[in-house]
Design a protein around this motif. Structure first.
Motif, PDB file in Angstrom:
ATOM      1  N   ARG A   1       0.814  -1.212   0.000  1.00 40.06           N
ATOM      2  CA  ARG A   1       0.000   0.000   0.000  1.00 40.06           C
ATOM      3  C   ARG A   1       0.850   1.267   0.000  1.00 40.06           C
ATOM      4  O   ARG A   1       0.447   2.287  -0.558  1.00 40.06           O
ATOM      5  CB  ARG A   1      -0.958  -0.028   1.193  1.00 40.06           C
ATOM      6  CG  ARG A   1      -2.087  -1.032   0.977  1.00 40.06           C
ATOM      7  CD  ARG A   1      -2.854  -1.369   2.210  1.00 40.06           C
ATOM      8  NE  ARG A   1      -3.798  -2.453   1.931  1.00 40.06           N
ATOM      9  CZ  ARG A   1      -4.289  -3.272   2.844  1.00 40.06           C
ATOM     10  NH1 ARG A   1      -3.939  -3.139   4.117  1.00 40.06           N
ATOM     11  NH2 ARG A   1      -5.134  -4.237   2.500  1.00 40.06           N
ATOM     12  N   ALA A   2       2.013   1.205   0.611  1.00 38.01           N
ATOM     13  CA  ALA A   2       2.915   2.357   0.560  1.00 38.01           C
ATOM     14  C   ALA A   2       3.357   2.614  -0.872  1.00 38.01           C
ATOM     15  O   ALA A   2       3.434   3.763  -1.322  1.00 38.01           O
ATOM     16  CB  ALA A   2       4.124   2.121   1.464  1.00 38.01           C
TER      17      ALA A   2
ATOM     18  N   LEU B   1       0.023   6.642  -6.703  1.00 36.07           N
ATOM     19  CA  LEU B   1      -1.158   7.493  -6.803  1.00 36.07           C
ATOM     20  C   LEU B   1      -0.781   8.966  -6.701  1.00 36.07           C
ATOM     21  O   LEU B   1      -1.285   9.810  -7.463  1.00 36.07           O
ATOM     22  CB  LEU B   1      -2.146   7.120  -5.700  1.00 36.07           C
ATOM     23  CG  LEU B   1      -3.527   7.755  -5.777  1.00 36.07           C
ATOM     24  CD1 LEU B   1      -4.280   7.256  -6.999  1.00 36.07           C
ATOM     25  CD2 LEU B   1      -4.321   7.444  -4.517  1.00 36.07           C
ATOM     26  N   ALA B   2       0.106   9.289  -5.767  1.00 34.11           N
ATOM     27  CA  ALA B   2       0.535  10.680  -5.607  1.00 34.11           C
ATOM     28  C   ALA B   2       1.232  11.177  -6.864  1.00 34.11           C
ATOM     29  O   ALA B   2       1.050  12.331  -7.281  1.00 34.11           O
ATOM     30  CB  ALA B   2       1.470  10.797  -4.402  1.00 34.11           C
ATOM     31  N   ARG B   3       2.027  10.299  -7.485  1.00 35.60           N
ATOM     32  CA  ARG B   3       2.755  10.689  -8.691  1.00 35.60           C
ATOM     33  C   ARG B   3       1.797  10.929  -9.851  1.00 35.60           C
ATOM     34  O   ARG B   3       1.942  11.890 -10.608  1.00 35.60           O
ATOM     35  CB  ARG B   3       3.765   9.593  -9.053  1.00 35.60           C
ATOM     36  CG  ARG B   3       4.799  10.027 -10.071  1.00 35.60           C
ATOM     37  CD  ARG B   3       5.625  11.156  -9.516  1.00 35.60           C
ATOM     38  NE  ARG B   3       6.707  11.502 -10.418  1.00 35.60           N
ATOM     39  CZ  ARG B   3       7.457  12.578 -10.274  1.00 35.60           C
ATOM     40  NH1 ARG B   3       7.221  13.399  -9.270  1.00 35.60           N
ATOM     41  NH2 ARG B   3       8.429  12.851 -11.113  1.00 35.60           N
ATOM     42  N   ILE B   4       0.828  10.043 -10.013  1.00 38.33           N
ATOM     43  CA  ILE B   4      -0.142  10.196 -11.095  1.00 38.33           C
ATOM     44  C   ILE B   4      -0.953  11.470 -10.893  1.00 38.33           C
ATOM     45  O   ILE B   4      -1.224  12.215 -11.843  1.00 38.33           O
ATOM     46  CB  ILE B   4      -1.075   8.971 -11.153  1.00 38.33           C
ATOM     47  CG1 ILE B   4      -0.288   7.730 -11.550  1.00 38.33           C
ATOM     48  CG2 ILE B   4      -2.216   9.198 -12.149  1.00 38.33           C
ATOM     49  CD1 ILE B   4      -1.063   6.437 -11.411  1.00 38.33           C
ATOM     50  N   ALA B   5      -1.351  11.736  -9.647  1.00 30.76           N
ATOM     51  CA  ALA B   5      -2.148  12.919  -9.359  1.00 30.76           C
ATOM     52  C   ALA B   5      -1.387  14.206  -9.639  1.00 30.76           C
ATOM     53  O   ALA B   5      -2.004  15.258  -9.851  1.00 30.76           O
ATOM     54  CB  ALA B   5      -2.606  12.895  -7.899  1.00 30.76           C
TER      55      ALA B   5
ATOM     56  N   LEU C   1      -8.617   2.207   1.365  1.00 26.38           N
ATOM     57  CA  LEU C   1      -7.628   2.817   2.252  1.00 26.38           C
ATOM     58  C   LEU C   1      -6.864   3.945   1.574  1.00 26.38           C
ATOM     59  O   LEU C   1      -6.474   4.917   2.219  1.00 26.38           O
ATOM     60  CB  LEU C   1      -6.653   1.749   2.749  1.00 26.38           C
ATOM     61  CG  LEU C   1      -7.236   0.692   3.691  1.00 26.38           C
ATOM     62  CD1 LEU C   1      -6.199  -0.383   4.005  1.00 26.38           C
ATOM     63  CD2 LEU C   1      -7.746   1.318   4.987  1.00 26.38           C
ATOM     64  N   LEU C   2      -6.657   3.821   0.275  1.00 25.28           N
ATOM     65  CA  LEU C   2      -5.917   4.845  -0.470  1.00 25.28           C
ATOM     66  C   LEU C   2      -6.779   6.044  -0.840  1.00 25.28           C
ATOM     67  O   LEU C   2      -6.290   7.178  -0.873  1.00 25.28           O
ATOM     68  CB  LEU C   2      -5.336   4.240  -1.749  1.00 25.28           C
ATOM     69  CG  LEU C   2      -4.210   3.217  -1.602  1.00 25.28           C
ATOM     70  CD1 LEU C   2      -3.977   2.510  -2.928  1.00 25.28           C
ATOM     71  CD2 LEU C   2      -2.931   3.882  -1.117  1.00 25.28           C
ATOM     72  N   LEU C   3      -8.054   5.796  -1.123  1.00 24.31           N
ATOM     73  CA  LEU C   3      -8.881   6.815  -1.760  1.00 24.31           C
ATOM     74  C   LEU C   3     -10.004   7.356  -0.883  1.00 24.31           C
ATOM     75  O   LEU C   3     -10.754   8.222  -1.318  1.00 24.31           O
ATOM     76  CB  LEU C   3      -9.477   6.245  -3.057  1.00 24.31           C
ATOM     77  CG  LEU C   3      -8.435   5.837  -4.102  1.00 24.31           C
ATOM     78  CD1 LEU C   3      -9.081   5.052  -5.225  1.00 24.31           C
ATOM     79  CD2 LEU C   3      -7.707   7.056  -4.643  1.00 24.31           C
ATOM     80  N   THR C   4     -10.144   6.832   0.333  1.00 23.61           N
ATOM     81  CA  THR C   4     -11.156   7.347   1.261  1.00 23.61           C
ATOM     82  C   THR C   4     -10.554   7.445   2.656  1.00 23.61           C
ATOM     83  O   THR C   4      -9.445   6.955   2.910  1.00 23.61           O
ATOM     84  CB  THR C   4     -12.405   6.436   1.319  1.00 23.61           C
ATOM     85  OG1 THR C   4     -12.198   5.382   2.266  1.00 23.61           O
ATOM     86  CG2 THR C   4     -12.745   5.833  -0.027  1.00 23.61           C
TER      87      THR C   4
ATOM     88  N   ALA D   1      -4.581   4.280   8.414  1.00 22.69           N
ATOM     89  CA  ALA D   1      -3.490   4.020   7.473  1.00 22.69           C
ATOM     90  C   ALA D   1      -2.781   5.300   7.053  1.00 22.69           C
ATOM     91  O   ALA D   1      -1.581   5.294   6.762  1.00 22.69           O
ATOM     92  CB  ALA D   1      -4.018   3.286   6.240  1.00 22.69           C
ATOM     93  N   GLY D   2      -3.505   6.394   6.988  1.00 17.83           N
ATOM     94  CA  GLY D   2      -2.883   7.683   6.675  1.00 17.83           C
ATOM     95  C   GLY D   2      -2.584   7.914   5.206  1.00 17.83           C
ATOM     96  O   GLY D   2      -1.776   8.794   4.875  1.00 17.83           O
ATOM     97  N   HIS D   3      -3.228   7.179   4.305  1.00 18.87           N
ATOM     98  CA  HIS D   3      -2.942   7.333   2.870  1.00 18.87           C
ATOM     99  C   HIS D   3      -3.847   8.353   2.179  1.00 18.87           C
ATOM    100  O   HIS D   3      -3.482   8.897   1.143  1.00 18.87           O
ATOM    101  CB  HIS D   3      -3.101   5.991   2.156  1.00 18.87           C
ATOM    102  CG  HIS D   3      -2.135   4.939   2.593  1.00 18.87           C
ATOM    103  ND1 HIS D   3      -0.770   5.162   2.652  1.00 18.87           N
ATOM    104  CD2 HIS D   3      -2.317   3.649   2.994  1.00 18.87           C
ATOM    105  CE1 HIS D   3      -0.163   4.058   3.063  1.00 18.87           C
ATOM    106  NE2 HIS D   3      -1.080   3.140   3.285  1.00 18.87           N
ATOM    107  N   TYR D   4      -5.011   8.610   2.735  1.00 17.31           N
ATOM    108  CA  TYR D   4      -6.012   9.433   2.034  1.00 17.31           C
ATOM    109  C   TYR D   4      -5.657  10.917   2.081  1.00 17.31           C
ATOM    110  O   TYR D   4      -5.290  11.449   3.124  1.00 17.31           O
ATOM    111  CB  TYR D   4      -7.389   9.209   2.665  1.00 17.31           C
ATOM    112  CG  TYR D   4      -8.486  10.081   2.103  1.00 17.31           C
ATOM    113  CD1 TYR D   4      -8.775  10.071   0.744  1.00 17.31           C
ATOM    114  CD2 TYR D   4      -9.231  10.907   2.942  1.00 17.31           C
ATOM    115  CE1 TYR D   4      -9.792  10.866   0.228  1.00 17.31           C
ATOM    116  CE2 TYR D   4     -10.254  11.698   2.431  1.00 17.31           C
ATOM    117  CZ  TYR D   4     -10.533  11.673   1.078  1.00 17.31           C
ATOM    118  OH  TYR D   4     -11.538  12.460   0.562  1.00 17.31           O
ATOM    119  N   THR D   5      -5.770  11.581   0.925  1.00 14.77           N
ATOM    120  CA  THR D   5      -5.536  13.020   0.820  1.00 14.77           C
ATOM    121  C   THR D   5      -6.813  13.693   0.326  1.00 14.77           C
ATOM    122  O   THR D   5      -7.153  13.576  -0.859  1.00 14.77           O
ATOM    123  CB  THR D   5      -4.386  13.328  -0.157  1.00 14.77           C
ATOM    124  OG1 THR D   5      -3.188  12.686   0.296  1.00 14.77           O
ATOM    125  CG2 THR D   5      -4.145  14.829  -0.259  1.00 14.77           C
TER     126      THR D   5
END
Length: 346
Positions: free
Chosen positions: A177-178, A184-188, A228-231, A243-247
Motif C-alpha cells: 500500500r505504501a 497514486l501521488a505521482r499520477i495525481a 484505504l488509499l482513496l477514502t 493508514a494515513g494514505h487518504y488526501t
C-alpha cells in the motif's frame, strides 16, 4: 526519503543472507545467491546516487514543467497561455530519465536471476520470498519518484524478467500500500491524467502486485487497497482508517461519464461502494443499503436524490461481479484499469 528507506531495507534485508539460508530446506542453498544479490544491491545504490547527481538539473527542469502544466491543466478560467500546457509538457525532454530507469531495471532483474532460478527448482522459504518482494517494491518506488507510473507499469507488464515475478511474490500489505500510495501521488501530480485515469492506473498497479492469488483473493485485496488509499474509511467501510494514505481534495469527477458526475470526489465514492460490494455476500442487500443511505443523505440535506451516486453504485456492483469470477492468475492479474475506464469513463 524513499531512497533512504530503500537503502536501510537493503542493508537489513539483503545483508542477512546467512540467516535466510539457514531457513531453507537445504542449508546454504540460497546463501551464494543472496551474497551476490547483496553485492549487486550495494553497487546499484552507488550507481543510483551517481545518476541522481548527474541528472539533478534535468530532473529539476522536468519537475518545474510538470507542476506548471498540471496547474494550467486544471485552472478554472483557462487563458490562451494556460490552454497550451500540453504543448509545453510534450516538449520537455524525458528520455534521459526513462533511460536511467531502464538501466536500473535491467541491473536489478539480473541481480534477481540466481535467486529466482533456485526458486524454480524448489520454492524458497517464505521469509526469503518476502524479502525479495519487499526490496523489489522499494526499488520500483524509487523509479516512480523520477519516472511516470504508466510507463514503468507498461515496462514491467511486458517484460518477463525477474522483477515482475519478485513484485508479485507475497509480502506485507503495508509495503504494497505504501508503493501504491506513492504511485497514486505521482499520477495525481502529472498532467494529462483525469481522475478516472488515476483510478485506472493505481488499479492496474494493484493488479500487477497481486499475482499468484485466486480471483477472489485479488478482488478482496484490491478493494481493501482502494478504500484505504482513496477514502478516509477503514476496510469495513464504517470506521475511520488509521493508514494515513487518504488526501482530501485530490480528486473530483474529472473524466467520469456525465451520468456519474456530481461535482464532488467520485473517486472516493466509487472506492467505498466497490469495497462494500466486494466484501458482501449479498449484492442485493448491499445495493438496498447504499440506496437507503443516499435517500437519508438527501433528506437530511433537503436536496434531490443524488442520481450520479446511485449510478456509480450500480457501476461498482457490475465491476465487482465481473472481477469476482476470475480464477487464479499468474504471474499478474489482468489489466483491470481498462475495465475501470470502460465502466466509468467518458
Amino acid at each position: 526519503m524513499r531512497m533512504a528507506r530503500f537503502f536501510v531495507l537493503g542493508l537489513l534485508v539483503l545483508g542477512s543472507g546467512a540467516g535466510f539460508a539457514r531457513a531453507e530446506d537445504k542449508p546454504g542453498r540460497g546463501e551464494v545467491a543472496l551474497r551476490a544479490l547483496q553485492k549487486e544491491a550495494k553497487r546499484l545504490r552507488q550507481s543510483w546516487a551517481l545518476g541522481l547527481r548527474k541528472s539533478r538539473k534535468a530532473r529539476a527542469t522536468l519537475e518545474a514543467v510538470r507542476r506548471e502544466a498540471r496547474r494550467a491543466e486544471r485552472v478554472k478560467a483557462p487563458t490562451a497561455k494556460t490552454r497550451r500546457w500540453s504543448e509545453r509538457w510534450s516538449a520537455v525532454d524525458r528520455i534521459p530519465t526513462r533511460m536511467a530507469i531502464q538501466r536500473d531495471y535491467e541491473a536489478w532483474a539480473e541481480a534477481l536471476t540466481p535467486l529466482l532460478a533456485l526458486h524454480a527448482q524448489a520454492p524458497l522459504s517464505m521469509p526469503l520470498r518476502s524479502a525479495m518482494h519487499d526490496a523489489t517494491r522499494e526499488r520500483v518506488g524509487a523509479w516512480i519518484e523520477i519516472g511516470e507510473p504508466n510507463q514503468v507499469w507498461l515496462m514491467l507488464r511486458r517484460d518477463r524478467s525477474g522483477v515482475k515475478q519478485a513484485l508479485a511474490m507475497r509480502g506485507s500489505d503495508a509495503t504494497r500500500r505504501a508503493l501504491l500510495a506513492d504511485i497514486l501521488a505521482r499520477i495525481a501530480a502529472t498532467p494529462g491524467h483525469s481522475d478516472v485515469d488515476a483510478l485506472a492506473s493505481v488499479t492496474n498497479w494493484a493488479g500487477l502486485v497481486l499475482g499468484n492469488r485466486t480471483g477472489a483473493a485479488q478482488l478482496n485485496l484490491l478493494s481493501k487497497d482502494l478504500i484505504l488509499l482513496l477514502t478516509e474509511r477503514d476496510v469495513d467501510g464504517i470506521s475511520l482508517s488509521k493508514a494515513g494514505h487518504y488526501t482530501p481534495g485530490r480528486f473530483r469527477d474529472r473524466g467520469f461519464a456525465e451520468p456519474l458526475r456530481d461535482g464532488s470526489d467520485q473517486v472516493r465514492h466509487f472506492a467505498w461502494a466497490f469495497r462494500m460490494f466486494a466484501a458482501s455476500a449479498d449484492a442485493d442487500a448491499t445495493a438496498w443499503f447504499l440506496t437507503l443511505k443516499e435517500k437519508r443523505d438527501a433528506a437530511a440535506r433537503k436536496v434531490p436524490l443524488n442520481q450520479a451516486d446511485l449510478a456509480l453504485n450500480k457501476a461498482a456492483r457490475q465491476l465487482v461481479d465481473t472481477l469476482r469470477g476470475r480464477r487464479r492468475s499468474f504471474p499478474h492479474a489482468p489489466p483491470w484499469g481498462g475495465r475501470i475506464v470502460s465502466a466509468l469513463g467518458e
